[in-house]
Design an enzyme around this catalytic site. Structure first.
Site, short mmCIF file in Angstrom:
data_model
loop_
_atom_site.label_atom_id
_atom_site.label_comp_id
_atom_site.label_asym_id
_atom_site.label_seq_id
_atom_site.Cartn_x
_atom_site.Cartn_y
_atom_site.Cartn_z
N LYS A 161 0.86 -1.18 0.00
CA LYS A 161 0.00 0.00 0.00
C LYS A 161 0.90 1.23 0.00
O LYS A 161 1.69 1.44 0.92
CB LYS A 161 -0.91 0.00 1.22
CG LYS A 161 -1.87 1.19 1.27
CD LYS A 161 -2.77 1.11 2.49
CE LYS A 161 -3.73 2.28 2.58
NZ LYS A 161 -4.60 2.19 3.78
N ARG A 217 -11.12 9.45 1.69
CA ARG A 217 -11.06 10.03 3.04
C ARG A 217 -12.28 10.88 3.33
O ARG A 217 -12.75 10.93 4.46
CB ARG A 217 -9.75 10.80 3.20
CG ARG A 217 -8.55 9.86 3.27
CD ARG A 217 -7.22 10.55 3.30
NE ARG A 217 -6.16 9.55 3.36
CZ ARG A 217 -4.88 9.80 3.10
NH1 ARG A 217 -4.51 11.02 2.76
NH2 ARG A 217 -3.98 8.84 3.18
N LYS A 240 1.22 10.07 5.98
CA LYS A 240 1.25 8.64 6.30
C LYS A 240 2.47 7.96 5.70
O LYS A 240 2.54 6.73 5.61
CB LYS A 240 -0.04 7.96 5.83
CG LYS A 240 -1.30 8.53 6.50
CD LYS A 240 -2.53 7.69 6.22
CE LYS A 240 -3.74 8.23 6.99
NZ LYS A 240 -4.93 7.37 6.86
N GLU A 294 7.75 -6.70 1.00
CA GLU A 294 6.58 -6.59 1.87
C GLU A 294 5.62 -7.76 1.64
O GLU A 294 5.08 -8.34 2.59
CB GLU A 294 5.86 -5.26 1.61
CG GLU A 294 6.60 -4.03 2.10
CD GLU A 294 6.40 -3.79 3.60
OE1 GLU A 294 5.81 -4.66 4.27
OE2 GLU A 294 6.83 -2.73 4.07
N LYS A 319 -2.16 -1.43 -3.71
CA LYS A 319 -3.02 -0.25 -3.67
C LYS A 319 -2.15 1.00 -3.73
O LYS A 319 -1.17 1.09 -2.98
CB LYS A 319 -3.85 -0.27 -2.38
CG LYS A 319 -4.81 0.90 -2.23
CD LYS A 319 -5.56 0.84 -0.90
CE LYS A 319 -6.52 2.04 -0.77
NZ LYS A 319 -7.24 2.04 0.51
N SER A 345 -10.39 5.43 -5.02
CA SER A 345 -11.37 6.49 -5.19
C SER A 345 -10.92 7.56 -6.18
O SER A 345 -11.72 8.03 -7.00
CB SER A 345 -11.67 7.13 -3.84
OG SER A 345 -10.49 7.67 -3.26
N TYR A 393 -15.24 0.78 -7.17
CA TYR A 393 -16.54 1.41 -6.90
C TYR A 393 -17.47 1.29 -8.10
O TYR A 393 -18.68 1.49 -7.97
CB TYR A 393 -16.33 2.88 -6.52
CG TYR A 393 -15.44 3.02 -5.32
CD1 TYR A 393 -15.94 2.79 -4.04
CD2 TYR A 393 -14.09 3.32 -5.44
CE1 TYR A 393 -15.12 2.88 -2.93
CE2 TYR A 393 -13.26 3.41 -4.34
CZ TYR A 393 -13.77 3.19 -3.09
OH TYR A 393 -12.95 3.26 -1.99
#
Length: 337
Positions: free
Chosen positions: A206, A216, A230, A246, A261, A287, A326
């Site tokens: 990610k 968000r 982040k 990872e 992602k 999104s 979505y």
């Protein structure tokens, strides 16, 4: 994944690749990758109340749904052949805290939603987000200690959250927090608590991305992330080899499936993960990717339906087994005619 041996083509005019492209039937016959409703997972935001569908301004066509409407949405997924939904809660401000205790409250919105859907539409899989950002006052995916995200303290909270979701009936817990070591701790806790068949879908790669903005807003997470945002736990956008490390670590700790992602800007990572490990590999058409297509289509710049379909097909070409998008409902309706 094995590659077909390459052979030189006959010289032009004996070799004319366009011959195959001349008719719909021949194009369909040799198409290498196909998209079906079975490839899709619909991410849905849930909200308190009854008969509530709250439009999300930054994500045209998407709404936060109350539990009763979520059940109807699950029925629609079942009828369209969409195998799973991914659930994300809109947590009211008075339920947020520094320690995110609402995340493992058995009567929290997420846990009630899981129980309702599994009681009414058990054949639709439920993939449940495991991260603390909906529940914290600061909006980080982990716990802040002395103004830093404390990896190990965060894991303790994430384990409680995953167990609460599994107890409620989640089919898949999906840690999206990017804390080191959390997959192993969650897997061990699930085994010890008897949830041996609960799958773990790890957001293994990610990236700290600018494509998450509409999400968000939809989640109601507007935090003061500090000067580094982040980036101290999500991956740097320039790194590909690190993504493989990872993924390898999460698989070794007990992840069943892995995710990359965002999606389209990281198709190279999807391909590398699938080739290197051959495990179920997912991508999140996030999104920002979704909303850009919708905005450009609304402005008349592109054919939105065609671009959305093409975008999702790209994930299959890159080796993905499943796609969180979505657009799942609208695409499934088009695919089924």
């Amino acid at each position: 994944m094995s590659r077909p041996q390459s052979f030189p083509l006959a010289p032009f005019p004996y070799s004319r690749p366009r011959r195959t492209r001349m008719q719909p039937w021949s194009r369909n016959l040799v198409r290498e990758n196909r998209l079906s409703p079975h490839d899709l997972i619909w991410p849905v935001f849930i909200v308190e109340g009854t008969d509530r569908a709250v439009p999300i301004n930054a994500m045209p066509g998407q709404s936060r749904l109350s539990i009763d409407l979520l059940v109807k949405a699950a029925e629609k997924c079942r009828d369209l052949g969409i195998p799973a939904m991914a659930l994300f809660p809109f947590v009211e401000p008075d339920k947020k805290s520094e320690a995110a205790e609402e995340a493992w409250n058995p009567d929290a919105l997420m846990q009630r939603a899981i129980r309702a859907v599994k009681a009414a539409v058990p054949e639709v899989g439920l993939i449940c987000d495991v991260a603390l950002d909906p529940y914290t006052t600061h909006g980080h995916d982990g716990l802040l200690v002395d103004d830093e995200i404390d990896n190990d303290e965060s894991i303790d909270a994430l384990v409680k959250m995953a167990l609460a979701q599994a107890e409620a009936g989640a089919d898949v817990v999906a840690p999206s927090d990017m804390m080191d070591g959390r997959i192993g701790e969650i897997r061990e806790a699930l085994e010890d608590d008897g949830h041996v068949n609960t799958l773990i879908l790890s957001y293994a790669a990610k990236f700290a991305s600018g494509f998450y903005g509409p999400f968000r807003e939809a989640l109601g997470v507007v935090g003061n992330y500090g000067p580094q945002g982040k980036s101290t736990y999500q991956m740097d956008a320039g790194n590909g080899d690190e993504a493989l490390r990872e993924v390898a670590a999460d698989l070794e700790e007990g992840a069943d499936w892995v995710m990359v992602k965002p999606g389209l800007p990281y198709l190279d990572v999807c391909r590398r993960v699938k080739d290197a490990f051959g495990v179920p590999t997912f991508a999140y058409h996030v999104s920002g990717e979704y909303s850009m297509v919708k905005a450009a289509a609304a402005a008349g710049y592109i054919d939105g339906d065609r671009v959305m379909m093409e975008s999702l097909l790209c994930f299959k070409r890159a080796g993905c087994d499943g796609i969180l998008t979505y657009a799942a409902i609208e695409i499934a309706e088009k695919l089924r005619g």
